[in-house]
Design a protein around this motif. Structure first.
Motif, PDB file in Angstrom:
ATOM      1  N   ARG A  36      57.687   8.007  68.464  1.00 24.76           N
ATOM      2  CA  ARG A  36      56.867   7.771  69.659  1.00 24.76           C
ATOM      3  C   ARG A  36      56.154   6.430  69.556  1.00 24.76           C
ATOM      4  O   ARG A  36      56.035   5.684  70.531  1.00 24.76           O
ATOM      5  CB  ARG A  36      55.810   8.873  69.801  1.00 24.76           C
ATOM      6  N   VAL A  37      55.669   6.130  68.360  1.00 26.51           N
ATOM      7  CA  VAL A  37      54.905   4.903  68.146  1.00 26.51           C
ATOM      8  C   VAL A  37      55.822   3.684  68.120  1.00 26.51           C
ATOM      9  O   VAL A  37      55.577   2.695  68.815  1.00 26.51           O
ATOM     10  CB  VAL A  37      54.090   4.998  66.838  1.00 26.51           C
ATOM     11  N   THR A  38      56.876   3.741  67.324  1.00 23.79           N
ATOM     12  CA  THR A  38      57.765   2.580  67.214  1.00 23.79           C
ATOM     13  C   THR A  38      58.456   2.282  68.541  1.00 23.79           C
ATOM     14  O   THR A  38      58.638   1.113  68.898  1.00 23.79           O
ATOM     15  CB  THR A  38      58.814   2.816  66.116  1.00 23.79           C
ATOM     16  N   ASN A  39      58.818   3.314  69.286  1.00 25.86           N
ATOM     17  CA  ASN A  39      59.463   3.096  70.580  1.00 25.86           C
ATOM     18  C   ASN A  39      58.500   2.467  71.583  1.00 25.86           C
ATOM     19  O   ASN A  39      58.897   1.617  72.393  1.00 25.86           O
ATOM     20  CB  ASN A  39      60.012   4.411  71.141  1.00 25.86           C
ATOM     21  N   LEU A  40      57.223   2.875  71.533  1.00 19.70           N
ATOM     22  CA  LEU A  40      56.243   2.304  72.462  1.00 19.70           C
ATOM     23  C   LEU A  40      55.970   0.841  72.128  1.00 19.70           C
ATOM     24  O   LEU A  40      55.837   0.000  73.035  1.00 19.70           O
ATOM     25  CB  LEU A  40      54.941   3.103  72.423  1.00 19.70           C
ATOM     26  N   LEU A 206      47.856   7.593  66.932  1.00 17.57           N
ATOM     27  CA  LEU A 206      48.519   6.935  68.052  1.00 17.57           C
ATOM     28  C   LEU A 206      49.573   7.851  68.671  1.00 17.57           C
ATOM     29  O   LEU A 206      49.678   7.963  69.897  1.00 17.57           O
ATOM     30  CB  LEU A 206      49.173   5.629  67.591  1.00 17.57           C
ATOM     31  N   SER A 207      50.357   8.513  67.828  1.00 17.81           N
ATOM     32  CA  SER A 207      51.383   9.418  68.337  1.00 17.81           C
ATOM     33  C   SER A 207      50.759  10.570  69.108  1.00 17.81           C
ATOM     34  O   SER A 207      51.258  10.972  70.163  1.00 17.81           O
ATOM     35  CB  SER A 207      52.229   9.955  67.178  1.00 17.81           C
ATOM     36  N   ALA A 208      49.654  11.100  68.592  1.00 19.69           N
ATOM     37  CA  ALA A 208      48.962  12.177  69.298  1.00 19.69           C
ATOM     38  C   ALA A 208      48.467  11.703  70.660  1.00 19.69           C
ATOM     39  O   ALA A 208      48.580  12.420  71.668  1.00 19.69           O
ATOM     40  CB  ALA A 208      47.797  12.695  68.460  1.00 19.69           C
ATOM     41  N   ILE A 263      49.835  -0.868  72.165  1.00 16.98           N
ATOM     42  CA  ILE A 263      50.149  -1.282  70.798  1.00 16.98           C
ATOM     43  C   ILE A 263      51.232  -2.356  70.750  1.00 16.98           C
ATOM     44  O   ILE A 263      51.938  -2.478  69.754  1.00 16.98           O
ATOM     45  CB  ILE A 263      50.556  -0.070  69.916  1.00 16.98           C
ATOM     46  N   ALA A 264      51.366  -3.130  71.825  1.00 14.61           N
ATOM     47  CA  ALA A 264      52.240  -4.300  71.737  1.00 14.61           C
ATOM     48  C   ALA A 264      51.760  -5.180  70.584  1.00 14.61           C
ATOM     49  O   ALA A 264      50.569  -5.197  70.256  1.00 14.61           O
ATOM     50  CB  ALA A 264      52.231  -5.076  73.045  1.00 14.61           C
ATOM     51  N   ARG A 349      59.734   2.864  57.322  1.00 11.50           N
ATOM     52  CA  ARG A 349      59.900   1.412  57.163  1.00 11.50           C
ATOM     53  C   ARG A 349      59.837   0.724  58.523  1.00 11.50           C
ATOM     54  O   ARG A 349      59.221  -0.333  58.668  1.00 11.50           O
ATOM     55  CB  ARG A 349      61.238   1.127  56.479  1.00 11.50           C
ATOM     56  N   LYS A 350      60.443   1.341  59.511  1.00 17.18           N
ATOM     57  CA  LYS A 350      60.409   0.801  60.867  1.00 17.18           C
ATOM     58  C   LYS A 350      58.988   0.830  61.436  1.00 17.18           C
ATOM     59  O   LYS A 350      58.550  -0.112  62.112  1.00 17.18           O
ATOM     60  CB  LYS A 350      61.357   1.610  61.758  1.00 17.18           C
ATOM     61  N   ALA A 351      58.249   1.901  61.132  1.00 16.13           N
ATOM     62  CA  ALA A 351      56.863   2.002  61.596  1.00 16.13           C
ATOM     63  C   ALA A 351      55.988   0.928  60.956  1.00 16.13           C
ATOM     64  O   ALA A 351      55.114   0.349  61.604  1.00 16.13           O
ATOM     65  CB  ALA A 351      56.311   3.393  61.289  1.00 16.13           C
ATOM     66  N   ALA A 352      56.209   0.661  59.673  1.00 13.94           N
ATOM     67  CA  ALA A 352      55.439  -0.372  58.981  1.00 13.94           C
ATOM     68  C   ALA A 352      55.669  -1.743  59.616  1.00 13.94           C
ATOM     69  O   ALA A 352      54.730  -2.531  59.769  1.00 13.94           O
ATOM     70  CB  ALA A 352      55.811  -0.401  57.500  1.00 13.94           C
TER      71      ALA A 352
END
Length: 395
Positions: A36-40, A206-208, A263-264, A349-352
């Motif tokens: 949810r976070v990485t996609n946003l 953030l995901s929540a 979160i851009a 790793r992608k989230a980081a």
């Protein structure tokens, strides 16, 4: 004897099956939660803010405590924001620090739209930060407010535009931003653990929020409407707490329909501090204490994922111990373990990368498994913390 051996083998296979189910559940929920976070981030990076002329007027409220040097770095980036509308900057000088006051007085002569106020040095039996924020919010002229601190560092002149764009959508009352510790400020042992712990905590709140279950924000990068603040009687819901301005208050006022997440990459801010280890311990202790006063159950999903990971580990070990010479049991558990942790490493790793954290790969399994134990330790020893928890403890 043969019956006993067969019984142990059957139990080993059953436990391996349970471990497989736990691993699959943990992986599915981790992917769902983190993606949810990485996609946003990816989607918002590709969106250009609308360039029409209807941008609202906004107020930026900056909290500072004995940090003239930090303000001297922050204020030029705020003054030079590429924002199509009108905005003002209000600095609240907590404790009326003389060096900070002199800096702000000089800058106000050069820049219109920059103002400052202060809290008395001898304030007692009140949360100093909440008092400072209340003064800044009362002084604000505009309904939309962006709250940051003198430790915040603005990466882009588009920050204000990105954080404000959501208020142009009907019904938006709160915008949750993200702040990450500047890696260059933390060179002490354990710095990667602290950075990655902050990353994990950030992904969860953030995901929540993206899922409509907001339970906190970050006071280094947070926005809400002035009218929302006063309609909900400010910080009245947490007056007894020394903190709670960005978690208890936000959990009280945020709803699935009035809250957005920004979160851009250009909207994320970094934070700097002279003592990152102390700041980390302070924030962990603070949030572990104030979280129990929020309305949202912030630990439900995180606790369930951790429980699945630990159940996988325990059932895997017991399965192997029951049939230590069975190559099939070893093979099944090895495949399941690889199937759980290789994708999990790639996901984190992608989230980081998306949230400006240091490279996160090899240490992912150990960090995720040990973090609940560290959090439990903070909760158990919260009463020993030298930091004030209630306003009557504030010195």
């Amino acid at each position: 004897m043969l019956y006993f051996v067969n019984s142990l083998t059957a139990s080993s296979y059953l436990l391996a099956a349970v471990a497989s189910l736990c691993a699959l559940t943990a992986l599915f929920l981790t992917f769902r939660y983190v993606s949810r976070v990485t996609n946003l981030v990816k989607r918002q990076n590709s969106e250009e803010p609308d360039s029409n002329d209807a941008w609202p007027d906004v107020s930026i409220v900056v909290y500072t405590y004995n940090d003239a040097e930090g303000l001297s770095e922050l204020l030029p980036t705020l003054i030079n924001q590429d924002y199509p509308g009108v905005y003002e900057i209000i600095v609240v000088n907590d404790g009326a620090d003389l060096a900070t006051d002199e800096l702000l007085t000089a800058l106000e002569k050069e820049h219109t739209g920059l103002y400052h106020t202060f809290t008395p040095r001898d304030t007692s039996n009140l949360s100093r930060k909440k008092l400072a924020l209340m003064l800044g919010i009362k002084a604000a002229k505009h309904d939309i407010m962006h709250l940051i601190t003198s430790e915040s560092r603005i990466p882009s002149d588009n920050w204000l535009k990105l954080m404000t764009r959501h208020f142009m959508e009907p019904g938006t009352q709160v915008v949750i931003g993200y702040a990450y510790p500047d890696p260059e400020c933390d060179t002490e042992p354990g710095h990667d653990m602290r950075m990655h712990d902050h990353l994990i905590e950030g992904v969860h709140y953030l995901s929540a929020a993206i899922n409509g279950r907001t339970y906190r924000g970050d006071g280094d990068n947070l926005s809400y409407r002035r009218s929302l603040f006063f309609d909900n009687k400010g910080f009245s819901g947490s007056l007894q707490l020394a903190y709670g301005d960005d978690d208890v208050f936000i959990s009280d006022v945020a709803t699935p329909t009035n809250t957005k997440v920004e979160i851009a990459s250009d909207s994320q801010v970094s934070t700097v501090t002279e003592d990152p280890k102390k700041r980390f311990r302070h924030k962990k202790s603070r949030y572990s204490f104030t979280s129990k006063f929020g309305k949202q159950n912030r630990l439900r999903m995180y606790s369930f994922i951790s429980a699945m990971q630990w159940t996988w580990l325990i059932t895997t070990l017991v399965s192997i111990c029951l049939s230590p010479l069975n190559p099939i049991i070893w093979a099944i558990n090895a495949v399941v373990g690889a199937g759980l942790w290789i994708p999990t490493v790639l996901i984190w790793r992608k989230a980081a990368e998306a949230l400006h954290a240091p490279k996160f790969s090899i240490s992912v399994p150990a960090t995720l498994m040990m973090r609940p134990l560290r959090n439990l330790n903070y909760r158990l020893h919260n009463h020993d913390s030298p930091e004030p928890r209630f306003t009557w403890e504030t010195i």
